[in-house]
Motif scaffolding. Structure first.
Motif, PDB file in Angstrom:
ATOM      1  N   ASN A 138       8.078  -6.201  -0.096  1.00 34.83           N
ATOM      2  CA  ASN A 138       9.411  -6.179  -0.705  1.00 34.83           C
ATOM      3  C   ASN A 138      10.101  -4.832  -0.503  1.00 34.83           C
ATOM      4  O   ASN A 138      11.313  -4.768  -0.275  1.00 34.83           O
ATOM      5  CB  ASN A 138       9.329  -6.498  -2.200  1.00 34.83           C
ATOM      6  N   VAL A 139       9.316  -3.780  -0.598  1.00 39.86           N
ATOM      7  CA  VAL A 139       9.877  -2.439  -0.364  1.00 39.86           C
ATOM      8  C   VAL A 139      10.318  -2.308   1.093  1.00 39.86           C
ATOM      9  O   VAL A 139      11.413  -1.806   1.385  1.00 39.86           O
ATOM     10  CB  VAL A 139       8.854  -1.341  -0.738  1.00 39.86           C
ATOM     11  N   LEU A 159       2.384  -7.829  -1.314  1.00 39.52           N
ATOM     12  CA  LEU A 159       3.729  -8.394  -1.506  1.00 39.52           C
ATOM     13  C   LEU A 159       4.713  -7.340  -2.034  1.00 39.52           C
ATOM     14  O   LEU A 159       5.880  -7.300  -1.645  1.00 39.52           O
ATOM     15  CB  LEU A 159       3.649  -9.605  -2.444  1.00 39.52           C
ATOM     16  N   TRP A 160       4.224  -6.477  -2.939  1.00 39.15           N
ATOM     17  CA  TRP A 160       5.089  -5.391  -3.431  1.00 39.15           C
ATOM     18  C   TRP A 160       5.557  -4.500  -2.284  1.00 39.15           C
ATOM     19  O   TRP A 160       6.737  -4.178  -2.169  1.00 39.15           O
ATOM     20  CB  TRP A 160       4.336  -4.535  -4.465  1.00 39.15           C
ATOM     21  N   ASP A 161       4.607  -4.150  -1.418  1.00 40.11           N
ATOM     22  CA  ASP A 161       4.958  -3.271  -0.290  1.00 40.11           C
ATOM     23  C   ASP A 161       5.880  -3.986   0.695  1.00 40.11           C
ATOM     24  O   ASP A 161       6.772  -3.371   1.288  1.00 40.11           O
ATOM     25  CB  ASP A 161       3.683  -2.791   0.411  1.00 40.11           C
TER      26      ASP A 161
END
Lengths: 552, 552
Positions: free
Chosen positions: B431-432, B427-429
């Motif tokens: 978002n990026v 999910l972090w990636d």
């Protein structure tokens, strides 16, 4: 970022970086080493008078740095009564002295600042007009801003090997376009997630009122520099209180806007990019007066920062009647049971509420019964959002150089979260819990027709190093995404504080009346989401009654 | 929600719900069953003329429902030239007829609507002024809105046992306060995540132009009802194109604002609450004219919805010069290689761009080279965000009753995501990756000084049932959080479309010229984040040149 560094070398690397910055202070601005040797984190000295007594600043420079707020200074410069070169020289000198007392700086840009100041002066002389509303004004920046050609290590030793910033943060570009002069960057904690501005490169920022106390964080460098009057306007980030805690600890005032109003793009990230946390980091001003915060907000937003940063809201700064002439309705929160207020803060809140009432405003106590969700649980929830990264990137950045974590990292966390780690499934429930809290406050403010809430910014005056703990009162405004300001409203006075002591109430950190005597006491005033303009006017009202604006 | 229901009973339950709604249509508004028996999903009949030929509506009622847009109607009512009772009667009748042809409704509130219309008329007579800018206007609502006392099943059989809504959605309260009259709710797909508005309670909404084609979704009930002129203004949600796809399939126009401008609170969630997806669901109007969308936006925002919904942005609707008299700069995207345009849509875009150029505006092609990130990959990323829920809550809601999933759920997904499931780390990636796409478009619009981008809303005219696939062109505006409008700009004409056919290009869904002859062709116009006001004026320009506003 943060390439692997042989462990044996981190001290050498940090020492070399520290020395290279120190070397940028002109020799004639150095204090005797016999004097600076006394300025240690175990000393309880106040260094507030050092700039005035050290002989490095002229009388005019002392006046320039002490007697005005930023609004005064830009007006004087715009009117041609004061040259930017003189103003910037004065603040560079004073920042250099402050640095030698309290370790508040990271990067020093005095040469660049002098060149820029000359440019400002020449422009005004040549064109007969100012570069912008911040014409010639020295502004200090937290280390996490990118300034082209200057490093942004964020206190990570592993970042020392990164090249200097290739571009400016968007806000730096905006402030520059408005006429600002950048002359230094300021210290912050390793990881930025504690209230002790301490790292293995630049050391620990000390509180100018008493060196054995914390200057707060994560923008403690700004707080200490402002208290030393080595800056008149600082700029800082805030996700849990970082821009407000230093003002609470060192005095002064700061403003955390609603997210999206000040451009955030282009800074250096302290952790992993792409967090799904719904608590946004915001940037706001810190300094001497509410009108300076307004000058900052108004000027930055008038520059249409949304053209440069897609995450900045395309919304003008609304012009309101200033100050509002109707009586205001304030909610009042006098602490929570897990972190009861120390007597000086209880008195500060009481005095503020009393003054407001005396002047016709209404005070609605919110901490009786269950009107508000638990402030402690709300902060605990916020901390879960801050701990979402499965890769624990900030610790990777620490480990990359072999440097140790700073001690306060152990203290700025909830014991409840010791063994907690996030899951995607729980994140949904956390978001629901957050939405309920936001809804509760929104309903409360509507039902009680509140204009703002007066609450503590912290339960105590500046505590000893590494004992601040978790900033439960400031992080509330971040979770709600409400604008919030912090103001110094008085001083701890043992004899007057005494009547606010409550028997049998355990205080954390411990209350030591003899230590905190004379320290600034602060209150927090939290407005409504997107109503930064209204909050600014409300802060002016509070400042006018109890704030005792600094610099005037 | 969605208590467990014995599997054997779901059909009975659905049938009983369907019948109870059908029973609310007055007998005298019923079409002969011999006629309605022909209106099946395999028939290629057009039913657009049924309201005019069925004899149920008077000539005046036909005029009221056909000849005006909402702006006209509220003006006529405000001037006392038309009673709300007559307007509402006409639209109730026409909606009843539409329902019998294309299954576009879920809840019927004709009695409540008539009572409210009388109230509006009496108020105007008594007070000499209107209740608000939407005085007396019938407005149709997607089923997911809560209307007090009425169910909101969202097409989940398991929701039938839920009690009727206890409160209104915030927007329903706002529209009511502005004078609106609610008379029906409209059909949508089970789970809302397909473009076929089909569920096991209310059946499948058919396209009035050709019953064998989809009406689009997820707000297909609105699209079909509007095309039958059984509504003049509808309100719908949109997270991937739900408010725009039905206008693309059935004709008309719709507007998806920037998130946070129209209050979203208080509706019924189709899935789990608390998604960490950064792609917000928004609400917007659909109907006959751009000026009606403006009437909606302006009126709703003037009601200060942020006082009722903490997630609505406290921002006024800005007044601009309308229409802008400077030449505009439009980016142009003519499709992407994974979903090339069908000839009628290629012609629609070409004609639109040509007309704009002819009238002095500038067209900047964006699909040459790599100016824009892949539209297909962007949609794929959006779909990952939509699939974040580890509990797959919508499927739980389906399973709770034992009903089967609708067929199109298989078709409205990416084969690339068949075995994909989300992790917090990814999910972090994601978002990026999303932030990079947003930044790329923002930079592009700035560098090319674009006012808006003209692009397809879909690669084809309305396709056959269950063959729409993934709405890659509409979801782009959701991921970017850019406002976006869809306009009908012409009709498919085989002889004219022919020259836009490209040899050797595989089209998905298949292009069947004989089926799509005469179907509405649409373009999408995407504005800039938070610049809904500007986009509205730009849409007026496009509508004025190629839109052929409906109802006038």
């Amino acid at each position: 970022m943060g390439s692997q560094i042989p462990i044996a070398d981190w001290r050498t690397l940090a020492e070399s970086k520290r020395s290279s910055v120190f070397a940028k202070i002109p020799k004639e601005w150095l204090l005797p080493s016999s004097q600076t040797a006394r300025y240690t984190e175990t000393s309880s000295l106040s260094v507030l008078d050092v700039p005035r007594t050290c002989g490095i600043l002229t009388e005019t420079e002392l006046e320039i740095t002490e007697n005005y707020d930023a609004t005064d200074l830009v007006n004087l410069m715009a009117e041609g009564k004061l040259k930017s070169v003189r103003v910037v020289t004065a603040f560079c000198k004073r920042a250099a002295v402050a640095q030698q007392c309290v370790s508040c700086l990271t990067e020093i840009m005095f040469d660049e600042a002098m060149a820029r100041a000359r440019e400002c002066d020449e422009y005004l002389e040549r064109e007969g007009k100012v570069l912008g509303p911040l014409h010639g004004l020295p502004i200090s920046l937290k280390d996490s801003f990118n300034v082209k050609g200057v490093q942004a290590t964020l206190g990570y030793t592993s970042f020392i090997t990164n090249p200097p910033s290739a571009t400016n943060s968007v806000l730096v570009d905006v402030l520059y376009s408005l006429g600002a002069v950048f002359y230094c960057k300021t210290n912050l904690p390793q990881t930025m997630m504690t209230a002790d501005s301490h790292n293995n490169i630049f050391g620990r920022t000390l509180n100018p009122h008493n060196l054995s106390l914390t200057a707060g964080g994560s923008t403690g460098g700004e707080g200490a520099l402002l208290a030393m009057k080595g800056s008149v306007m600082g700029v800082a980030t805030d996700v849990a209180g970082s821009n407000r805690i230093p003002s609470i600890c060192c005095g002064g005032s700061s403003f955390k806007p609603t997210a999206g109003r000040v451009p955030f793009a282009g800074g250096v990230a302290v952790g992993r990019l792409g967090t799904p946390s719904p608590i946004p980091v915001v940037i706001g001003p810190c300094g001497r007066s509410v009108r300076d915060h307004k000058l900052f907000m108004n000027s930055v937003i008038a520059a249409q920062p949304w053209l440069l940063d897609e995450n900045t809201l395309h919304i003008p700064w609304r012009t309101l009647d200033a100050p509002p002439n109707k009586p205001l309705r304030f909610g009042l929160i006098r602490g929570c049971k897990q972190r009861p207020l120390h007597p000086p803060i209880a008195r500060a809140l009481h005095n503020t509420a009393t003054q407001l009432k005396t002047h016709g405003h209404t005070i609605v106590p919110l901490d009786d019964g269950d009107k508000i969700p638990s402030i402690y649980s709300t902060a605990l929830l916020a901390w879960k959002f801050f701990k979402l990264d499965p890769q624990k990137t900030p610790f990777k950045y620490i480990q990359a150089s072999g440097e140790p974590p700073i001690p306060s990292l152990q203290t700025c966390t909830f014991s409840e979260l010791k063994d907690w780690s996030a899951t995607l499934d729980e994140l949904w429930d956390m978001n629901v819990a957050k939405a309920k809290i936001c809804h509760a406050y929104h309903s409360l403010m509507r039902e009680e027709r509140l204009d703002a809430i007066v609450l503590p910014g912290y339960q105590a005056t500046a505590p000893r190093h590494d004992s601040f703990g978790v900033p439960i009162y400031t992080v509330l405004a971040n979770l709600l995404n409400y604008p919030s300001g912090v103001l110094t409203v008085g001083r701890a006075r043992r004899c007057e504080d005494r009547e606010f002591a409550r028997e049998g109430v355990g205080l954390e950190p411990p209350y030591e009346p003899e230590i905190c005597e004379g320290l600034p006491t602060a209150v927090q005033v939290m407005g409504k989401n997107m109503m930064d303009e209204e909050l600014m006017e409300i802060l002016s009202v509070v400042e006018g009654l109890v704030g005792g604006r600094d610099g005037k």
